[in-house]
Motif scaffolding. Sequence first.
Motif, PDB file in Angstrom:
ATOM      1  N   UNK B  55       0.836  -1.210   0.000  1.00 49.33           N
ATOM      2  CA  UNK B  55       0.000   0.000   0.000  1.00 49.33           C
ATOM      3  C   UNK B  55       0.865   1.252   0.000  1.00 49.33           C
ATOM      4  N   UNK B  56       1.918   1.201   0.754  1.00 49.60           N
ATOM      5  CA  UNK B  56       2.829   2.333   0.789  1.00 49.60           C
ATOM      6  C   UNK B  56       3.453   2.580  -0.595  1.00 49.60           C
ATOM      7  N   UNK B  57       3.825   1.498  -1.247  1.00 50.70           N
ATOM      8  CA  UNK B  57       4.396   1.651  -2.586  1.00 50.70           C
ATOM      9  C   UNK B  57       3.378   2.211  -3.574  1.00 50.70           C
ATOM     10  N   UNK B  58       2.115   1.811  -3.411  1.00 49.42           N
ATOM     11  CA  UNK B  58       1.046   2.374  -4.253  1.00 49.42           C
ATOM     12  C   UNK B  58       1.072   3.897  -4.189  1.00 49.42           C
ATOM     13  N   UNK B  59       1.113   4.429  -2.981  1.00 53.44           N
ATOM     14  CA  UNK B  59       1.091   5.888  -2.837  1.00 53.44           C
ATOM     15  C   UNK B  59       2.342   6.521  -3.431  1.00 53.44           C
ATOM     16  N   UNK B  60       3.482   5.902  -3.137  1.00 54.88           N
ATOM     17  CA  UNK B  60       4.745   6.493  -3.596  1.00 54.88           C
ATOM     18  C   UNK B  60       4.816   6.539  -5.120  1.00 54.88           C
ATOM     19  N   UNK B  61       4.556   5.413  -5.760  1.00 58.13           N
ATOM     20  CA  UNK B  61       4.687   5.355  -7.226  1.00 58.13           C
ATOM     21  C   UNK B  61       3.629   6.241  -7.883  1.00 58.13           C
ATOM     22  N   UNK B  62       2.449   6.291  -7.275  1.00 59.53           N
ATOM     23  CA  UNK B  62       1.378   7.090  -7.863  1.00 59.53           C
ATOM     24  C   UNK B  62       1.666   8.587  -7.738  1.00 59.53           C
ATOM     25  N   UNK B  63       2.257   8.969  -6.617  1.00 60.65           N
ATOM     26  CA  UNK B  63       2.648  10.380  -6.457  1.00 60.65           C
ATOM     27  C   UNK B  63       3.713  10.744  -7.491  1.00 60.65           C
ATOM     28  N   UNK B  64       4.673   9.840  -7.686  1.00 57.52           N
ATOM     29  CA  UNK B  64       5.735  10.110  -8.669  1.00 57.52           C
ATOM     30  C   UNK B  64       5.147  10.173 -10.086  1.00 57.52           C
ATOM     31  N   UNK B  65       4.141   9.322 -10.338  1.00 56.97           N
ATOM     32  CA  UNK B  65       3.485   9.338 -11.649  1.00 56.97           C
ATOM     33  C   UNK B  65       2.751  10.663 -11.879  1.00 56.97           C
ATOM     34  N   UNK B  66       2.072  11.153 -10.844  1.00 50.46           N
ATOM     35  CA  UNK B  66       1.372  12.439 -10.976  1.00 50.46           C
ATOM     36  C   UNK B  66       2.372  13.557 -11.288  1.00 50.46           C
ATOM     37  N   UNK B  67       3.508  13.532 -10.583  1.00 41.77           N
ATOM     38  CA  UNK B  67       4.545  14.545 -10.841  1.00 41.77           C
ATOM     39  C   UNK B  67       5.044  14.445 -12.273  1.00 41.77           C
ATOM     40  N   UNK B  68       5.275  13.223 -12.726  1.00 43.88           N
ATOM     41  CA  UNK B  68       5.782  13.003 -14.084  1.00 43.88           C
ATOM     42  C   UNK B  68       4.764  13.502 -15.121  1.00 43.88           C
ATOM     43  N   UNK B  69       3.498  13.140 -14.933  1.00 35.31           N
ATOM     44  CA  UNK B  69       2.457  13.599 -15.858  1.00 35.31           C
ATOM     45  C   UNK B  69       2.370  15.130 -15.873  1.00 35.31           C
ATOM     46  N   UNK B  70       2.616  15.735 -14.716  1.00 38.26           N
ATOM     47  CA  UNK B  70       2.511  17.193 -14.603  1.00 38.26           C
ATOM     48  C   UNK B  70       3.773  17.901 -15.085  1.00 38.26           C
ATOM     49  N   UNK B  71       4.851  17.135 -15.272  1.00 38.71           N
ATOM     50  CA  UNK B  71       6.128  17.770 -15.607  1.00 38.71           C
ATOM     51  C   UNK B  71       6.691  18.579 -14.456  1.00 38.71           C
ATOM     52  N   UNK B  72       6.426  18.117 -13.238  1.00 34.97           N
ATOM     53  CA  UNK B  72       6.907  18.821 -12.047  1.00 34.97           C
ATOM     54  C   UNK B  72       7.873  17.940 -11.257  1.00 34.97           C
ATOM     55  N   UNK B  73       8.672  18.569 -10.430  1.00 34.08           N
ATOM     56  CA  UNK B  73       9.556  17.866  -9.509  1.00 34.08           C
ATOM     57  C   UNK B  73       8.982  17.961  -8.100  1.00 34.08           C
TER      58      UNK B  73
END
Lengths: 339, 339
Positions: B55-73
Amino acid sequence: MKRLGKQTVYFENPPFIYETASTVGEKEGKGPLSEYFDVVLNDDYYGEDSWEKAESRLQKENAMLALKKAGLLPSDINYILAGDLLNQCIGTHYALRDIKIPFFGLYGACSTMAEGLSLAGMIIDGGFAEYVMTLTSSHFCSSEKQFRFPLEYGGQRAPSAQWTVTGTGCAIVGDKSKSKKDSVFITHVTTGVIEDKGITDAANMGAAMAPAVFGTLKAHFEDTNFTPDDYDLILTGDLGEIGSNILVDCMKKAGYNIERNHNDCGKMIFDKTQDAHAGGSGCGCIGSVFCGFIMDRFRHGEFKNILLIGTGALMNTAIVQQGESIPAIAHAVRLSRGE
Amino acid sequence: MKRLGKQTVYFENPPFIYETASTVGEKEGKGPLSEYFDVVLNDDYYGEDSWEKAESRLQKENAMLALKKAGLLPSDINYILAGDLLNQCIGTHYALRDIKIPFFGLYGACSTMAEGLSLAGMIIDGGFAEYVMTLTSSHFCSSEKQFRFPLEYGGQRAPSAQWTVTGTGCAIVGDKSKSKKDSVFITHVTTGVIEDKGITDAANMGAAMAPAVFGTLKAHFEDTNFTPDDYDLILTGDLGEIGSNILVDCMKKAGYNIERNHNDCGKMIFDKTQDAHAGGSGCGCIGSVFCGFIMDRFRHGEFKNILLIGTGALMNTAIVQQGESIPAIAHAVRLSRGE
């Protein structure tokens, strides 16, 4: 944008601490800060039939006491920001069933009071509220049962362990228009990031939390250009003896001397004779020490500027049993008395 | 003061949903909304050795995916507001150890996504941030283990029970200056009070939560003068079948017809063949449905105005075993696409 550096914001119309209330348990009432708490229980069950219900009642009665001291009704409060250590924060939720105030639930472990003050400041200075209440608690018995051993087992405690305070603090934050000249204002908020330096011993949470405080404190000084000397007190809650020593050492190595003016709520609430080992802990420790002792001393002119730093260890029992280390967080709130 | 009535605030410069990401488990990926999620797992352990870590990995990878989609760091994000259902919110805390963003921990059970969007709106419109991320998750296996029975026990589930979604949603909220004409803006936030109408059956949480939604929805209409007809969709998450029926009935008795345009994330994420009984639940249900399906349909012009209502049941196992009833909360966020 009301921002300074990476982690700090300031308030254009600084909200202020309108009123506070604190209630503690029997053991805390025998400690050095006894006279500063509004209520000292003589029965930690507080007339309830479980420790969880007792903790919930602590929050409820203390919130009502804060309202009474302030001369306010629940309907005057726009938001309440609250949380505690119990699974799913039931101390808070069962307390607030009967107090109909719009509620945002927080989980920050022992950083909850500082987290609540931080968000209360932003909500009020942002123009969304006149009054915001922050509330938190902990209870020795409900915490021991949940995080450690059944109390009846009488397990021996490690010297590095801290003693969860039975207590609660409630602060009503008001918008500046209601302040007096000598009110205590929230001027700056520095918000922490999660730090985990690999401590796996859940009986040494001071060591787990010290790196988070170090990060937040360093960010606060860098973002604001304040120095340790700008503060009468840099007050953490709750690193205890061990965590406090680590923090002071790390800060010294980073070029900041906080030895003179650092103290920790966990070191203050019990004395050496009370068998609390490394000191007090729990959301209710910083909650009651801030809402009781600190605000009293502010009112008596003893302090002008304080940096209040709530520190939370963010693990649970399941994940520690899986061998994971303990992440932690620290939030800093600058409090400044007007003149 | 940007306030309307007792429970609602509005934004002068409405923040907007800059980007979202959603990830769900295998079962959710076989449901009717499958195509709208960014990622569907084919192993709910997600390569980890425990459900909590998954579950923790779900949040981490999904947050990183949102950043990537947004083009943000991560360094572009001023705050992250996040929480989950696990004791002491460890899904969130272990996810964010490696993502250094100033963090405010929330506990709102399944209302967490709406609570996060509410506070993100206030923080941004208040002038304290450019970007705020909200993040939440749930995992069927970690939830069953914690709240109900060991999975291996294979306990029979009540017909009124909901199925905790394995999933996560992450939304990046941005300040208005970065919006486009057709961005989806957060215009109003109605914050709930805790309601407890005496339901003691933890396998019927829809019924426990419906009164809280009723209260918040009624307050929203009274505070804003909006009517049900002003919305293309009044979306709760997650009342399931039973709670939804109760809500629609209660609203009708109060003079509001929401039959036409009410739906519930828990009813949408699974179909009748998937053995989910009263429907989906968990922070990750509204999280993934909002961040996946709803935002996609907004972008395709299907919706103009939605009221998103996160609903949380605020008990834990210990207090239910002590015979207590289940308090609940609901937070409403008005989302409006620009033209």
